[in-house]
Design a protein around this motif. Structure first.
Motif, mmCIF file in Angstrom:
data_model
loop_
_atom_site.group_PDB
_atom_site.id
_atom_site.type_symbol
_atom_site.label_atom_id
_atom_site.label_comp_id
_atom_site.label_asym_id
_atom_site.label_seq_id
_atom_site.Cartn_x
_atom_site.Cartn_y
_atom_site.Cartn_z
ATOM 1 N N GLU A 1 0.831 -1.210 0.000
ATOM 2 C CA GLU A 1 0.000 0.000 0.000
ATOM 3 C C GLU A 1 0.863 1.257 0.000
ATOM 4 O OE1 GLU A 1 -3.210 2.608 0.122
ATOM 5 O OE2 GLU A 1 -3.181 0.447 -0.301
ATOM 6 N N ARG A 2 1.924 1.248 0.792
ATOM 7 C CA ARG A 2 2.756 2.454 0.908
ATOM 8 C C ARG A 2 3.725 2.594 -0.273
ATOM 9 N NH1 ARG A 2 3.121 3.392 6.649
ATOM 10 N NH2 ARG A 2 0.971 3.152 7.399
ATOM 11 N N THR A 3 4.350 1.491 -0.682
ATOM 12 C CA THR A 3 5.457 1.575 -1.647
ATOM 13 C C THR A 3 5.102 1.134 -3.059
ATOM 14 O OG1 THR A 3 6.302 -0.673 -1.288
ATOM 15 C CG2 THR A 3 7.015 1.028 0.271
ATOM 16 N N GLY A 4 3.988 0.402 -3.215
ATOM 17 C CA GLY A 4 3.642 -0.153 -4.514
ATOM 18 C C GLY A 4 4.412 -1.414 -4.851
ATOM 19 N N LEU A 5 5.245 -1.878 -3.915
ATOM 20 C CA LEU A 5 6.120 -3.020 -4.157
ATOM 21 C C LEU A 5 5.625 -4.244 -3.389
ATOM 22 C CD1 LEU A 5 9.538 -1.159 -3.692
ATOM 23 C CD2 LEU A 5 8.179 -1.393 -5.784
ATOM 24 N N LEU A 6 6.219 -5.370 -3.692
ATOM 25 C CA LEU A 6 5.958 -6.612 -2.970
ATOM 26 C C LEU A 6 7.158 -6.925 -2.079
ATOM 27 C CD1 LEU A 6 4.577 -8.636 -6.003
ATOM 28 C CD2 LEU A 6 3.227 -7.583 -4.186
ATOM 29 N N LEU A 7 6.956 -7.787 -1.105
ATOM 30 C CA LEU A 7 8.072 -8.205 -0.250
ATOM 31 C C LEU A 7 8.879 -9.266 -0.982
ATOM 32 C CD1 LEU A 7 6.401 -8.289 3.277
ATOM 33 C CD2 LEU A 7 8.281 -6.806 2.524
ATOM 34 N N ASP A 8 9.933 -8.805 -1.620
ATOM 35 C CA ASP A 8 10.782 -9.681 -2.415
ATOM 36 C C ASP A 8 12.227 -9.242 -2.227
ATOM 37 O OD1 ASP A 8 10.599 -11.769 -4.853
ATOM 38 O OD2 ASP A 8 12.218 -10.337 -5.267
ATOM 39 N N PRO A 9 13.190 -10.188 -2.257
ATOM 40 C CA PRO A 9 14.603 -9.833 -2.096
ATOM 41 C C PRO A 9 15.113 -8.849 -3.138
ATOM 42 C CG PRO A 9 14.301 -12.202 -1.857
ATOM 43 C CD PRO A 9 12.986 -11.653 -2.330
ATOM 44 N N TYR A 10 14.385 -8.689 -4.227
ATOM 45 C CA TYR A 10 14.744 -7.783 -5.309
ATOM 46 C C TYR A 10 14.988 -6.357 -4.803
ATOM 47 C CZ TYR A 10 13.612 -5.430 -9.858
ATOM 48 O OH TYR A 10 13.604 -4.673 -10.997
ATOM 49 N N PHE A 11 14.220 -5.908 -3.832
ATOM 50 C CA PHE A 11 14.224 -4.501 -3.458
ATOM 51 C C PHE A 11 15.265 -4.182 -2.382
ATOM 52 C CE2 PHE A 11 9.958 -5.670 -4.965
ATOM 53 C CZ PHE A 11 10.001 -4.963 -6.156
ATOM 54 N N SER A 12 15.589 -2.891 -2.264
ATOM 55 C CA SER A 12 16.768 -2.472 -1.510
ATOM 56 C C SER A 12 16.635 -2.588 -0.001
ATOM 57 C CB SER A 12 17.111 -1.009 -1.854
ATOM 58 O OG SER A 12 17.221 -0.819 -3.228
ATOM 59 N N GLY A 13 15.428 -2.387 0.536
ATOM 60 C CA GLY A 13 15.270 -2.264 1.976
ATOM 61 C C GLY A 13 15.788 -3.447 2.768
ATOM 62 N N THR A 14 15.417 -4.643 2.346
ATOM 63 C CA THR A 14 15.873 -5.816 3.097
ATOM 64 C C THR A 14 17.370 -6.035 2.924
ATOM 65 O OG1 THR A 14 15.245 -7.310 1.269
ATOM 66 C CG2 THR A 14 13.615 -6.950 3.029
ATOM 67 N N LYS A 15 17.944 -5.567 1.818
ATOM 68 C CA LYS A 15 19.394 -5.654 1.623
ATOM 69 C C LYS A 15 20.114 -4.756 2.636
ATOM 70 C CE LYS A 15 19.365 -6.512 -3.422
ATOM 71 N NZ LYS A 15 17.941 -6.768 -3.671
ATOM 72 N N ILE A 16 19.589 -3.535 2.828
ATOM 73 C CA ILE A 16 20.182 -2.630 3.819
ATOM 74 C C ILE A 16 20.109 -3.262 5.204
ATOM 75 C CG2 ILE A 16 19.949 -0.376 4.941
ATOM 76 C CD1 ILE A 16 18.830 0.680 2.274
ATOM 77 N N ALA A 17 18.937 -3.807 5.544
ATOM 78 C CA ALA A 17 18.767 -4.441 6.852
ATOM 79 C C ALA A 17 19.744 -5.595 7.027
ATOM 80 C CB ALA A 17 17.327 -4.924 7.015
ATOM 81 N N TRP A 18 19.956 -6.376 5.969
ATOM 82 C CA TRP A 18 20.867 -7.533 6.042
ATOM 83 C C TRP A 18 22.286 -7.063 6.347
ATOM 84 C CZ3 TRP A 18 25.311 -9.542 4.183
ATOM 85 C CH2 TRP A 18 25.515 -10.917 4.339
ATOM 86 N N ILE A 19 22.754 -6.029 5.655
ATOM 87 C CA ILE A 19 24.111 -5.541 5.902
ATOM 88 C C ILE A 19 24.253 -5.063 7.345
ATOM 89 C CG2 ILE A 19 25.833 -3.794 5.278
ATOM 90 C CD1 ILE A 19 24.725 -3.887 2.418
ATOM 91 N N LEU A 20 23.265 -4.327 7.832
ATOM 92 C CA LEU A 20 23.321 -3.839 9.207
ATOM 93 C C LEU A 20 23.337 -4.990 10.208
ATOM 94 C CD1 LEU A 20 20.847 -0.807 9.084
ATOM 95 C CD2 LEU A 20 23.355 -0.772 9.005
#
Length: 500
Positions: free
Chosen positions: A125-144
């Motif tokens: 609803e907020r981003t127009g995206l699906l929860l998929d590894p493709y997108f940047s957010g979970t990558k940032i979280a993984w590095i942290l």
């Protein structure tokens, strides 16, 4: 006033810098490939230093080939591989981890956990995206989560994060500007595309300090100037867009209902939906096409993870081809009585399936199946996947006053469009025309136009649209019954491959 403009096209496998003159003609080019790293199955990384060095080197190479000095450049535009993310030290710019590439699937478990907690509707609803590894957010979280001390440094304001455009802007400006544009921000899982701002709630869910994230500007805007020490003069950076959005601009898809598809490593179809944020019911992405003068234009997008990469696999992995250009000629010699289907789920399947765990498969093999039939199946897979995306787009866009699917003209670009066989196959599968423009550097052209129009040295949207020129139109030629049978076989092959 000089009208030379440089576009940086920072891609997945190479960096290119292209200089255009005042007539929007290419006059200089620098290009360098750089290595990919695959440390584990499903992981894809880049060395950020490779990205930075090839950017500077190709910029200098483009100026040398054009005979243009840095002081002759009115502006720089940047188009970048999207979703690939880097975290670096705020003080000295040192990355704390290799860049995690958009193709990387390491955060699949994290995405599945968030889905199991019922959070996908909120993110969508907020981003127009699906929860998929493709997108940047979970990558940032993984590095942290995985680099020792990173989270503490991030919370203390000592680290910065960004997609490739942000990393390049920061380095080009000597660390003075930490910014991105709306199209890249829209691919992070952290950006509310309706309200055009970072979303505190989503960032909290992913445990990402928003202080790490860049300022979000329009796609044509003031992104600072390059350090004089790099090129001898300060060059204004005035345009930024993710590569697929830059190609949408370069194809002059400014009118709602216009559609383009770029065929590179992957393939990406984008349908302009104007100022309407269309919520997909067919697992497409609602995203930002571009933002100009504070006005957001939205799009529906479908992402195919493997397109040209399948041809690279035939060349480098299977050794069927000596070069990519052979693929169409080889496919043309295939035995038409064989019905071979290659589902290229090497890194999962993108839209409209979004199955991160699916893996590639070949169906229909017989004793005399050979290289020609495999090559044909690989190219047909691109056409089949394009059909699935365009069909889903029209189902979502139906009732919005758009043309029927068979009346839609698809504008194409990218490395694969040089293959007449492949373009004809796509037209046959779509049962609608495919237009190949005279200027194939549409990604770079789009980035250049964003920068040059803001700098006032190139024309506005209407005149730029009129400059678009057709090189060849591919009209559908396949019998409708044959097309239906081939698509049915493809859909059966995909069904057998899916894990969800």
């Amino acid at each position: 006033m000089t009208k030379f403009v440089m576009a940086i096209d920072q891609g997945t496998t190479s960096t290119r810098s292209i200089i255009f003159d005042g007539t929007m003609r290419v006059v200089g080019l620098g290009q360098q490939e750089f290595p990919q790293s695959y440390p584990q199955s499903g992981w894809v990384e880049h060395d950020p230093e490779d990205i930075w060095k090839t950017t500077v080197s190709t910029m200098r190479g483009a100026m040398a080939s054009a005979g243009v000095a840095s002081s002759d450049l009115a502006a720089i535009g940047i188009a970048n591989q999207r979703e690939t993310v880097i975290i670096w030290d705020r003080e000295d710019g040192t990355p704390i981890h290799p860049a995690i590439v958009w193709q990387d699937r390491r955060t699949g478990d994290m995405c599945e956990r968030l889905r199991s907690e019922g959070l996908e509707p909120l993110f969508s609803e907020r981003t127009g995206l699906l929860l998929d590894p493709y997108f940047s957010g979970t990558k940032i979280a993984w590095i942290l989560d995985h680099v020792e001390g990173a989270r503490g440094r991030a919370e203390a304001g000592k680290l910065l994060a960004g997609t490739i455009d942000t990393f390049l802007i920061w380095h080009l400006t000597g660390g003075k500007v930490h910014a991105t544009d709306a199209t890249n921000a829209a691919r992070t899982l952290l950006y509310d595309i309706a309200r055009n701002r970072w979303d505190e709630e989503l960032a909290a869910i992913l445990n990402i300090p928003l202080a790490m994230m860049p300022k979000v500007l329009d796609s044509a805007d003031d992104f600072g100037v390059t350090s004089r020490s790099l090129f001898g003069a300060e060059i204004p950076i005035r345009g930024v867009a993710g590569d697929q959005q830059a190609a949408t601009v370069g194809q002059a898809c400014f009118t709602p209902g216009m559609m383009k598809c770029t065929y590179g490593t992957g393939a990406f179809a984008v349908l302009n939906t104007g100022n309407t944020l269309v919520r997909s019911e067919h697992r497409l992405l609602s995203t930002i096409a571009y933002r100009l003068n504070g006005e957001t234009t939205y799009a529906l997008e479908g992402s195919i993870f493997i397109a040209g990469a399948a041809v690279q696999w035939l060349r480098d992995g299977m050794k069927i081809l000596s070069n990519a250009a052979e693929s169409g000629r080889l496919a043309a010699r295939a035995d038409d009585t064989q019905h071979i289907y290659l589902v290229p789920a090497f890194v999962g399947l993108g839209a409209p399936h979004w199955d991160a765990e699916a893996r590639g498969a070949i169906f229909g093999l017989v004793r005399n199946t050979g290289p020609a039939e495999i090559a044909k199946a690989a190219l047909e897979a691109v056409a089949y996947q394009t059909h699935d995306l365009v069909t889903a787009m029209h189902r979502d866009w139906g009732g919005q006053g758009s043309a029927p699917a068979e009346e839609t003209v698809l504008r194409v670009d990218g490395g694969m469009v040089a293959s007449d066989w492949t373009m004809q196959c796509i037209a046959d599968m779509l049962a609608s025309p495919v237009d190949r423009p005279t200027v194939l550097e549409t990604t770079a052209l789009g980035a250049a136009w964003l920068a040059a129009s803001y700098a006032g040295v190139w024309p506005g949207r209407e005149e730029f649209s009129q400059s678009w020129a057709l090189e060849r139109r591919f009209e559908p030629q396949m019998d409708g019954d044959l097309r239906a049978r081939k698509l049915a076989g493809w859909h059966d092959a995909v069904r057998r491959t899916l894990t969800n």
